[in-house]
Write an enzyme that holds these catalytic residues in place. Structure first.
Site, PDB file in Angstrom:
ATOM      1  N   SER A  83     -43.273  32.020   4.187  1.00 44.17           N
ATOM      2  CA  SER A  83     -43.122  30.958   3.762  1.00 44.17           C
ATOM      3  C   SER A  83     -44.461  30.479   2.624  1.00 44.17           C
ATOM      4  CB  SER A  83     -44.091  30.953   5.252  1.00 44.17           C
ATOM      5  OG  SER A  83     -45.008  31.200   5.350  1.00 44.17           O
ATOM      6  N   LYS A  84     -44.372  29.909   2.812  1.00 43.25           N
ATOM      7  CA  LYS A  84     -45.732  28.649   1.737  1.00 43.25           C
ATOM      8  C   LYS A  84     -47.041  29.558   2.460  1.00 43.25           C
ATOM      9  CE  LYS A  84     -44.988  25.408  -2.030  1.00 43.25           C
ATOM     10  NZ  LYS A  84     -44.711  25.284  -2.491  1.00 43.25           N
TER      11      LYS A  84
END
Ligand code: GLU
Length: 475
Positions: free
Chosen positions: A245-246
């Site tokens: 995930s970012k």
């Protein structure tokens, strides 16, 4: 066997996820390994998610990584009629139906299902509408969608080339929308129609698409088309094994490029996310051609692949060290805007090459590579148990000595190092007593390249000036 044809089918949403690059790479490798075709399809029918120019950016990235596709890219937005015709065909055959339910009704239905702890699914209200009713609704201009008539209570099996036998019960599958009320196809319909029309033999894509596959299989069956083989690639994970995930780092390929990861290194790293050349091989450095030779779907793991940034840094460092100084200087230039002199850039790059993990690192701690005055705490100049007074004396002696050297003595790091160290030895001085303050005088830093490397970059004049300034700072 038919000629192998794979495809990469990105939705142009503005950036390419590293997982998307892996999908593209594996499709490319598999096709090329078997002398097949690798095709590109831009899935741009979701108007809400479209970003202008994103397709061009995608094409640019594929060409940067040398993932050459055969034929022209197919744009789904140019094929709306085709999808509509195929959907109509299914309606005629009784495999799909018009649904006139309003969004309000569907929302209410879903809310009730959730309140009753049931999975939200279309309740089939329009599934068996009388023909006359449908005609009447259509002629009165009621908005509609077209839904797939998912067979009741059917087990859908398929063999995934990576995951093995997979099975779904049709009871868990919604009567999927095929054509939306705006006339655009959904992902499912357009994807299946195009895979069929493009003659795709192997659909290789991320694991997140696995739940879509039974829907696609039902569509192939409804059309009476031959199904491609499916291979779903393992998820990419953060270090803590949650889905990549970012929040825990960059996910866009564009960001990695911007930070100075080299395309070859990044691609090499991405290839190893979930794939390895097989037991007994410890090889980790692969060119694209080598990957084509060694790659196979059978060597892809089922388990998720951890995106290990340390490993990427290590690999990128290796690729950086293989570059010629001139090449590296060219690549580093955008990160060194403050330095105009290209000879100077080449020297800095020579000194830093060993240490760089990514090109942008070059911009860190290089302020001392300039002719400007540098700022630092004078106490940093004092080596271990030495004193300020002793340090001043040593710096004066060092300055006097360096003054006797010729400009040409600064031509190589080695020469400078030989000269200064033998002078220290001859005089029985302590190495740290001279080289520590020399290094700090030149860099102003606790850690930095060696004093000889910095002096070589700066040249005689600035080196002497800094050593003199250091004395003044201590006085
Ligand atoms: N457009 C989908 C994506 O963005 C394609 C998925 C597939 O390969 O079927 O990943």
């Amino acid at each position: 066997m038919n000629k192998i044809r794979t495809r990469f089918a990105p939705s142009p949403t503005g950036y390419l996820h590293v997982g998307g690059l892996r999908t593209a790479l594996y499709n490319y490798l598999f096709a090329k390994k078997y002398n097949g075709n690798f095709l590109l399809r831009i899935e741009d029918t979701d108007q809400a998610r479209m970003v202008k120019g994103a397709d061009k950016q995608l094409l640019g990235i594929l060409s940067l990584f040398k993932l050459k596709y055969d034929n022209k890219p197919v744009y789904q937005s140019k094929r709306l009629k085709v999808y509509k015709n195929f959907a109509d065909q299914l309606v005629k055959a009784g495999k799909a139906y018009y649904c006139f339910c309003t969004p309000e009704r569907l929302t209410k239905m879903r809310e009730e299902q959730i309140a009753n702890k049931k999975p939200p699914m279309y309740d089939g209200t329009c599934r068996d509408l009388m023909h006359e009713q449908v005609e009447q609704n259509l002629s009165s201009g009621k908005p509609y969608v077209i839904r797939l008539k998912v067979p009741l209570n059917k087990i859908i099996n398929f063999t995934d080339l990576i995951r093995g036998e997979v099975s779904f019960n049709s009871e868990t599958i919604d009567d999927q929308v095929l054509i939306k009320s705006d006339g655009y196809p959904t992902y499912h319909l357009a994807n299946v129609v195009d895979d069929h029309e493009m003659g795709i033999t192997h659909v290789i894509r991320g694991e997140e698409w696995l739940p879509s596959t039974p829907k696609h299989i039902l569509l192939y069956e409804a059309f009476g088309w031959e199904k491609p083989a499916f291979a779903h690639l393992p998820l990419l994970l953060n270090q803590d094994r949650t889905k990549l995930s970012k929040r825990q780092g960059d996910v866009a390929v564009e960001d990695y490029l911007k930070n100075g990861y080299l395309p070859n290194a990044l691609l090499n790293f991405i290839a190893l996310l979930g794939w390895n050349p097989g037991e007994g091989s410890t090889k980790e450095i692969f060119s694209l051609d080598e990957l084509v030779k060694e790659f196979d779907l059978t060597k892809i793991n089922k388990a998720g692949a951890v995106f290990d940034i340390e490993k990427l840094n290590w690999l990128n460092g290796l690729y950086i060290r293989k570059l010629k100084v001139k090449e590296l200087a060219k690549l580093c230039k955008p990160y060194l805007k403050q330095i105009k002199n290209s000879k100077m850039i080449e020297k800095i790059v020579t000194v830093e090459q060993e240490r760089l993990k990514k090109l942008s690192d070059i911009a860190q701690n290089i302020n001392f590579f300039s002719d400007k005055k540098i700022q630092y705490d004078p106490n940093l100049l004092v080596w271990k148990k030495s004193t300020r007074t002793a340090t001043i004396e040593n710096l004066v002696k060092l300055e006097d000595y360096l003054m006797t050297l010729k400009e040409t003595d600064f031509k190589t790091v080695k020469n400078l190092e030989d000269k200064v160290t033998s002078w220290i030895k001859q005089n029985n001085y302590g190495v740290g007593d001279y080289l520590w303050p020399m290094r700090v005088a030149l860099s102003g830093q606790q850690n930095s390249p060696s004093p000889f490397e910095i002096a070589w970059v700066l040249g005689k004049k600035i080196t002497l000036k800094r050593i003199n300034e250091a004395q003044n700072k201590l006085r």
